[in-house]
Motif scaffolding. Structure first.
Motif, PDB file in Angstrom:
ATOM      1  N   ASN A  73      21.813   4.288 -48.493  1.00 51.69           N
ATOM      2  CA  ASN A  73      21.302   3.944 -47.475  1.00 51.69           C
ATOM      3  C   ASN A  73      21.124   5.147 -45.821  1.00 51.69           C
ATOM      4  O   ASN A  73      20.429   5.378 -45.898  1.00 51.69           O
ATOM      5  N   SER A  74      22.534   5.479 -46.307  1.00 48.02           N
ATOM      6  CA  SER A  74      23.273   6.871 -45.021  1.00 48.02           C
ATOM      7  C   SER A  74      22.280   7.398 -45.315  1.00 48.02           C
ATOM      8  O   SER A  74      22.173   8.486 -44.148  1.00 48.02           O
ATOM      9  N   GLU A  75      22.733   8.296 -45.703  1.00 48.21           N
ATOM     10  CA  GLU A  75      22.062  10.047 -45.956  1.00 48.21           C
ATOM     11  C   GLU A  75      20.409  10.345 -46.632  1.00 48.21           C
ATOM     12  O   GLU A  75      20.627  10.872 -46.049  1.00 48.21           O
ATOM     13  N   VAL A  76      19.902   9.698 -48.058  1.00 49.46           N
ATOM     14  CA  VAL A  76      19.078   9.701 -48.735  1.00 49.46           C
ATOM     15  C   VAL A  76      18.124   8.739 -47.536  1.00 49.46           C
ATOM     16  O   VAL A  76      17.262   9.635 -47.514  1.00 49.46           O
ATOM     17  N   LEU A  77      18.330   7.829 -47.962  1.00 49.23           N
ATOM     18  CA  LEU A  77      16.994   7.036 -46.487  1.00 49.23           C
ATOM     19  C   LEU A  77      16.834   7.644 -45.812  1.00 49.23           C
ATOM     20  O   LEU A  77      15.765   8.243 -44.717  1.00 49.23           O
ATOM     21  N   LYS A  78      17.903   8.229 -44.826  1.00 46.76           N
ATOM     22  CA  LYS A  78      17.632   8.684 -43.482  1.00 46.76           C
ATOM     23  C   LYS A  78      17.050   9.658 -43.284  1.00 46.76           C
ATOM     24  O   LYS A  78      15.743  10.117 -42.597  1.00 46.76           O
ATOM     25  N   ARG A  79      17.410  10.600 -44.082  1.00 48.24           N
ATOM     26  CA  ARG A  79      16.779  12.142 -43.832  1.00 48.24           C
ATOM     27  C   ARG A  79      15.593  11.779 -44.855  1.00 48.24           C
ATOM     28  O   ARG A  79      14.527  12.170 -44.121  1.00 48.24           O
TER      29      ARG A  79
END
Length: 84
Positions: A73-79
């Protein structure tokens, strides 16, 4: 986006199988198969670190099964949202 999970012996013992399964499930649930390539790699040289080595487009992270969803949620979706 390319996500590579270490599946070498050290990371395997730290739970890489669980991390791969969780990431695959989250990719499927979010309908992102066409945007994310999930790959495995043998030793990525981070054996002494805590957690499984996971790279997103070459940037390395330490991930454990317990925090794999939060990582997604914090790294993949944000990117993905930043690109889109």
């Amino acid at each position: 986006m390319e996500i590579t999970v270490c599946i070498g012996s050290s990371c395997h013992l730290k739970g890489s199988r669980d991390v791969v399964a969780i990431l695959q499930r989250l990719i499927d649930l979010n309908g992102l198969k066409d945007q994310i390539e999930l790959k495995g790699a043998f030793c990525m040289g981070e054996c002494a670190q805590n957690g499984v080595c996971v790279c997103i487009d070459g940037e390395r992270y330490k991930v454990q099964g317990l925090n794999a969803e939060a990582f997604f949620n914090s790294e993949v979706l944000k990117r993905l949202h930043e690109k889109g």
